[in-house]
Write an enzyme that holds these catalytic residues in place. Structure first.
Site, PDB file in Angstrom:
ATOM      1  NE  ARG A  98      44.200  27.727  44.089  1.00 17.58           N
ATOM      2  CZ  ARG A  98      43.563  26.749  43.646  1.00 17.58           C
ATOM      3  NH1 ARG A  98      42.877  25.921  44.593  1.00 17.58           N
ATOM      4  NH2 ARG A  98      43.638  26.741  42.373  1.00 17.58           N
TER       5      ARG A  98
ATOM      6  CG  ASP B 288      31.027   5.612  53.129  1.00 13.33           C
ATOM      7  OD1 ASP B 288      30.467   6.794  53.350  1.00 13.33           O
ATOM      8  OD2 ASP B 288      31.550   5.397  51.961  1.00 13.33           O
TER       9      ASP B 288
ATOM     10  CB  CYS C  57      25.125  -4.237  31.434  1.00 15.40           C
ATOM     11  SG  CYS C  57      26.069  -4.088  29.826  1.00 15.40           S
TER      12      CYS C  57
ATOM     13  CG  ASP D 272      52.795  19.657  51.345  1.00 13.86           C
ATOM     14  OD1 ASP D 272      51.658  20.184  50.817  1.00 13.86           O
ATOM     15  OD2 ASP D 272      52.910  18.489  51.822  1.00 13.86           O
TER      16      ASP D 272
ATOM     17  CG  ASP E  22      36.551   8.985  52.710  1.00 15.73           C
ATOM     18  OD1 ASP E  22      36.400   9.864  53.799  1.00 15.73           O
ATOM     19  OD2 ASP E  22      36.682   9.603  51.852  1.00 15.73           O
ATOM     20  CB  ALA E  23      35.978   2.442  54.289  1.00 18.89           C
TER      21      ALA E  23
ATOM     22  CB  SER F 253      46.438  25.174  40.876  1.00 23.62           C
ATOM     23  OG  SER F 253      45.726  24.560  39.550  1.00 23.62           O
ATOM     24  CG  LEU F 254      51.707  26.281  40.063  1.00 23.65           C
ATOM     25  CD1 LEU F 254      53.038  26.168  40.882  1.00 23.65           C
ATOM     26  CD2 LEU F 254      52.083  27.140  39.035  1.00 23.65           C
TER      27      LEU F 254
ATOM     28  CD  GLU G 235      51.501  27.010  49.662  1.00 20.58           C
ATOM     29  OE1 GLU G 235      51.254  28.095  49.070  1.00 20.58           O
ATOM     30  OE2 GLU G 235      51.073  25.821  49.784  1.00 20.58           O
TER      31      GLU G 235
ATOM     32  CE  LYS H 253      53.154  18.062  43.653  1.00 17.33           C
ATOM     33  NZ  LYS H 253      51.869  17.623  43.237  1.00 17.33           N
TER      34      LYS H 253
ATOM     35  CD  GLU I 274      59.361  30.183  43.994  1.00 11.58           C
ATOM     36  OE1 GLU I 274      59.760  30.848  43.000  1.00 11.58           O
ATOM     37  OE2 GLU I 274      58.403  30.673  44.540  1.00 11.58           O
TER      38      GLU I 274
ATOM     39  CB  CYS J 236      29.933  -5.161  30.739  1.00  7.62           C
ATOM     40  SG  CYS J 236      29.634  -3.769  31.854  1.00  7.62           S
TER      41      CYS J 236
ATOM     42  CB  CYS K 244      30.565  -1.859  28.873  1.00  7.90           C
ATOM     43  SG  CYS K 244      29.021  -2.212  28.829  1.00  7.90           S
TER      44      CYS K 244
ATOM     45  CE  LYS L 251      56.132  30.785  40.976  1.00  9.52           C
ATOM     46  NZ  LYS L 251      56.298  31.544  42.203  1.00  9.52           N
TER      47      LYS L 251
ATOM     48  CB  CYS M 145      26.025  -0.592  30.620  1.00 14.62           C
ATOM     49  SG  CYS M 145      27.097  -0.811  31.827  1.00 14.62           S
TER      50      CYS M 145
ATOM     51  CE1 TYR N 223      52.753  31.136  45.687  1.00  9.80           C
ATOM     52  CE2 TYR N 223      53.785  30.351  47.666  1.00  9.80           C
ATOM     53  CZ  TYR N 223      52.844  30.307  46.944  1.00  9.80           C
ATOM     54  OH  TYR N 223      51.517  29.453  47.157  1.00  9.80           O
TER      55      TYR N 223
ATOM     56  CE  LYS O 187      52.827  22.654  44.019  1.00  4.04           C
ATOM     57  NZ  LYS O 187      52.020  22.040  45.249  1.00  4.04           N
TER      58      LYS O 187
HETATM   59  S1  IVH Z   1      53.140  29.880  42.395  1.00  2.59           S
HETATM   60  C1  IVH Z   1      50.065  31.499  39.293  1.00  2.59           C
HETATM   61  N1  IVH Z   1      55.252  29.088  43.936  1.00  2.59           N
HETATM   62  O1  IVH Z   1      51.250  25.209  44.775  1.00  2.59           O
HETATM   63  C2  IVH Z   1      50.889  30.443  40.251  1.00  2.59           C
HETATM   64  N2  IVH Z   1      53.019  28.140  44.320  1.00  2.59           N
HETATM   65  O2  IVH Z   1      49.974  23.627  42.738  1.00  2.59           O
HETATM   66  C3  IVH Z   1      50.958  30.742  41.630  1.00  2.59           C
HETATM   67  N3  IVH Z   1      52.726  26.664  46.104  1.00  2.59           N
HETATM   68  O3  IVH Z   1      48.008  27.109  44.921  1.00  2.59           O
HETATM   69  C4  IVH Z   1      51.534  29.735  42.482  1.00  2.59           C
HETATM   70  N4  IVH Z   1      54.830  26.745  46.877  1.00  2.59           N
HETATM   71  O4  IVH Z   1      49.737  27.031  47.013  1.00  2.59           O
HETATM   72  C5  IVH Z   1      53.764  28.921  43.590  1.00  2.59           C
HETATM   73  N5  IVH Z   1      56.790  28.713  45.409  1.00  2.59           N
HETATM   74  C6  IVH Z   1      55.548  28.461  45.051  1.00  2.59           C
HETATM   75  C7  IVH Z   1      54.628  27.570  45.619  1.00  2.59           C
HETATM   76  C8  IVH Z   1      53.438  27.497  45.290  1.00  2.59           C
HETATM   77  C9  IVH Z   1      53.730  26.224  46.929  1.00  2.59           C
HETATM   78  C10 IVH Z   1      51.468  26.123  45.933  1.00  2.59           C
HETATM   79  C11 IVH Z   1      50.313  27.285  45.873  1.00  2.59           C
HETATM   80  C12 IVH Z   1      49.585  26.791  44.779  1.00  2.59           C
HETATM   81  C13 IVH Z   1      49.889  25.520  44.417  1.00  2.59           C
HETATM   82  C14 IVH Z   1      49.755  25.206  42.769  1.00  2.59           C
END
Ligand code: IVH
Length: 702
Positions: free
Chosen positions: A143, A43, A426, A124, A39-40, A88-89, A178, A318, A120, A423, A441, A294, A447, A230, A122
């Protein structure tokens, strides 16, 4: 070469080169998910381009990079509105967060721990929604922003793990999961890229995203993508009564599901499985960045429901962040929208988990000194100084942080960092109030940093979200003597001032006639604004987007909201109580709100802004057929069939307003055993009182 040293011929060549380089960088970034320069650097090139154009205006090219406003959107894919939003989660970062998650769920449901969950990996990658009708794959969508994604059906058909046809599936079935790329496939793809002179992908996630979002499905076909199912969206009939059962059903239908999915009883069992998965992480052959938990019982999932964009019944635990070491060159102070002074570390650039990092947060004064908010030592009390060798880390998308410092690498002339008492923007005193971890500030509207940050917030995504008017443009317009955008209302007078030649946008800083017109159109489009966005956009301290939603739903219209803020002035009386009765609005937030409306300068700015707007009343959710839509309900006494939080969430989902106190405006009081003064007051006021069972019968849930 310095711009000042260029002759005309050199300038012409340089402009041509910059147009080419910036054009390619744009395509790589926006359309290929594959940034080529930082990005730098981007710019810097853009600035250089503008400087040359300023010196040689007659050399400005028709395709000048200066005329490109904001982020070009990836064109080419049709938009798809998801029948059920893709959410999302929420995140857990340590064991305590996992225990707290289970406690929260149990409390909401009024159940005892342990509860049953699935756990389960997550994955990537990027999420994909596959829609089957009558067993045929009819649509695949990314999404996007959760509401609307891109139609990538042709590409999804190229993925081996995506069945084209299903046997014995529900009539309508949206399978979500995913898309990812295995390590071996990623390595082979990158080798092939390099062999043909193309740029390699930074990581498997980027490679998967870039491959799925190819306009030419033949390219997708040549890229080895994989898919784990999933979750699900719209369904014509349930898949199962449990999460685990549903996953097994998806597997039986022919989808790949993750073999490390496991049933766990309680937080401790979840954490055990997390450790197991963490140990296997390096040998899985694909990237994962945590473990998702879940609630297993789908009936309980339904009761738990959602909080704005995340489910209450799931969380992502995470893996710890990735770290790297580098020099801290300088500590700078940024002044935020509410005046908070935030120290930022300028670093010698270093790669942390695949991303180049040159800035990191230092949180606040105490953090730099090696103390937590209670004065206890952190990092064994080691302070952080300019010139230090530091450990930087980042987790997921969060801002990188400086975690630790190696004091043995400190030079003899190293001195402790002195946090400013005024500050830096200002010059007003910066004051740290009792119990506050940050210095603020006290300059308020005078400001410039606060003003500009407020404006940036105003145009941000959750607020007015004006296309072509991002942070960079705000900074430039704010500084510009003529364009003069110092407060939100000025945005809406820009076109008129431009027409009157008071603030000519064209021909400055790369603006052309077309881009200016586009901007005016984008601004005009936002004169009509939903109430919650306006409230959020005001940038009042403690009022985030979910609070703004609560306020908008509660008051319904700008007129009602404004009148209520006026009436709540003395921090007492009916309007004040009504404000506090909103679940999620506490005393501190209420004060911030009311004080904003009663501070003459801010009030003047708000009124000036509102005069340009057509504020949209809150459209009540589709609660037609709901017997309690629009009714104000008070729950009192002990509820036996559901918890207070659940009762409230369900009533609100049906369009009712839930209040904490009984008044003339109350329509229904639901009284359980032990109901006291509120039931009495309801009786006096002649408000309808019913039992919990009556209430459940009324909402059709007995
Ligand atoms: S469940 C309503 N399960 O993580 C919940 N998400 O941070 C629906 N992801 O957008 C998501 N592995 O793209 C679920 N085993 C898993 C997952 C998973 C990866 C992703 C997914 C979601 C994001 C949320």
């Amino acid at each position: 070469m310095d711009v000042a040293g260029l002759d005309e011929a050199q300038a012409r060549d340089e402009l041509a080169r910059l147009a080419r380089v910036l054009g390619r960088a744009n395509t790589a970034y926006y359309q290929q998910d594959r940034p080529e320069i930082t990005d730098a650097e981007y710019d810097r090139l853009k600035r250089r381009n503008a400087e040359i154009e300023a010196r040689f205006p007659w050399l400005k090219r028709a395709d000048s990079p200066s005329d490109q406003v904001g982020a070009p959107v990836a064109e080419g894919f049709a938009k798809v509105k998801h029948a059920v939003p893709m959410l999302s989660l929420g995140n857990a970062f340590d064991d305590a967060d996992v225990v707290a998650f289970e406690e929260r769920v149990a409390r909401y449901l009024g159940m005892e721990r342990p509860l049953e969950f699935t756990a389960e990996p997550k994955i990537d990658g990027l999420s994909l929604s596959l829609r089957y009708e009558g067993g045929e794959l009819v649509q695949a969508a990314t999404r996007g922003d959760g509401e609307t994604g891109e139609n990538v059906t042709a590409n999804a058909r190229m993925i081996n793990d995506v069945p084209q046809r299903l046997q014995g599936a529900p009539e309508v079935l949206e399978v979500r999961g995913e898309v990812y790329m295995r390590h071996a496939d990623f390595a082979a793809l990158n080798a092939a890229q390099e062999a043909k002179g193309a740029k390699p992908f930074a990581n498997p996630r980027n490679a998967a995203a870039g491959s799925l979002r190819q306009l030419d499905a033949r390219i997708t076909k040549a890229r080895p993508l994989a898919f784990f199912a999933y979750a699900w969206g719209e369904l014509s009939e349930p898949l199962s009564e449990t999460q685990m059962g549903a996953i097994e059903r998806l597997k039986a239908l022919g989808f790949s599901t993750n073999p490390l999915t496991k049933l766990c009883n309680g937080a401790e069992a979840l954490i055990d499985h997390y450790r197991d998965i963490e140990e296997q992480r390096a040998t899985l052959g694909y990237d994962i960045d945590g473990v998702v938990y879940k609630v297993n019982d789908l009936g309980l999932q339904r009761r738990l429901g959602f909080r704005s964009t995340t489910p209450r019944w799931a969380i992502a635990h995470k893996f710890p962040a990735e770290t790297a070491h580098t020099w801290l060159e300088k500590i700078e102070i940024q002044v935020g929208r509410t005046g908070a002074l935030s120290p930022v570390a300028r670093l010698t650039p270093v790669t942390v988990g695949g991303v180049v990092v040159s800035n990191a947060t230092l949180h606040n004064e105490d953090y730099i000194k090696g103390r937590d908010s209670k004065g206890n030592p952190i990092r064994e009390g080691r302070d952080i100084r300019e010139g230090d060798w530091v450990e930087v880390y980042r987790a997921g998308d969060v801002i990188p942080k400086v975690r630790d410092v190696d004091v043995s690498k400190r030079g003899p002339d190293s001195v402790p960092y002195e946090f400013p008492t005024v500050c830096p923007e200002c010059g007003s005193p910066a004051v740290r109030e009792e119990g506050d971890s940050v210095a603020r500030c006290t300059g308020g509207m005078i400001c410039p940093a606060q003003a500009v940050e407020k404006l940036k917030h105003f145009v941000s995504r959750g607020a007015f979200d004006i296309e072509g008017l991002g942070k960079k443009q705000i900074e430039a317009f704010f500084k510009d003597e003529q364009l003069f955008i110092r407060e939100p209302a000025d945005i809406f007078t820009l076109e008129q001032r431009d027409a009157q030649n008071l603030a000519k946008l064209k021909n400055r800083d790369g603006w052309g006639e077309k881009s200016a017109e586009k901007l005016f159109a984008a601004i005009n489009e936002r004169r009509k604004i939903p109430l919650n966005r306006l409230i959020f956009g005001l940038g009042i301290r403690h009022v985030g987007d979910s609070t703004a939603n609560l306020l908008a739903t509660h008051y319904g219209s700008w007129q009602a909201f404004e009148a209520a803020m006026d009436a709540a002035a003395p921090h007492a009386g009916e309007a004040w109580e009504d404000l506090l009765s909103i679940d999620g609005v506490g005393e501190v937030m209420a004060r911030a709100l009311v004080d904003t409306f009663h501070t003459p300068e801010t009030r003047r700015a708000i009124d000036k802004l509102a005069a340009h707007l057509d504020v949209q009343d809150v459209k009540a959710a589709d609660t037609s057929g709901s017997p309690v839509a629009g009714k104000t309900v008070v729950f009192t006494g002990t509820l036996e069939q559901m918890t207070r939080a659940e009762a409230k969430a369900r009533a609100e989902a049906l369009g009712a307003k839930v209040s904490g106190s009984v008044s003339k405006k109350t329509d229904i009081v639901v009284a359980g055993p032990g109901a006291g003064s509120k039931a009495k007051k309801a009786q006096e006021l002649g408000v309808e009182i019913m039992s919990e069972s009556d209430w459940l019968a009324l909402i059709g849930d007995a």
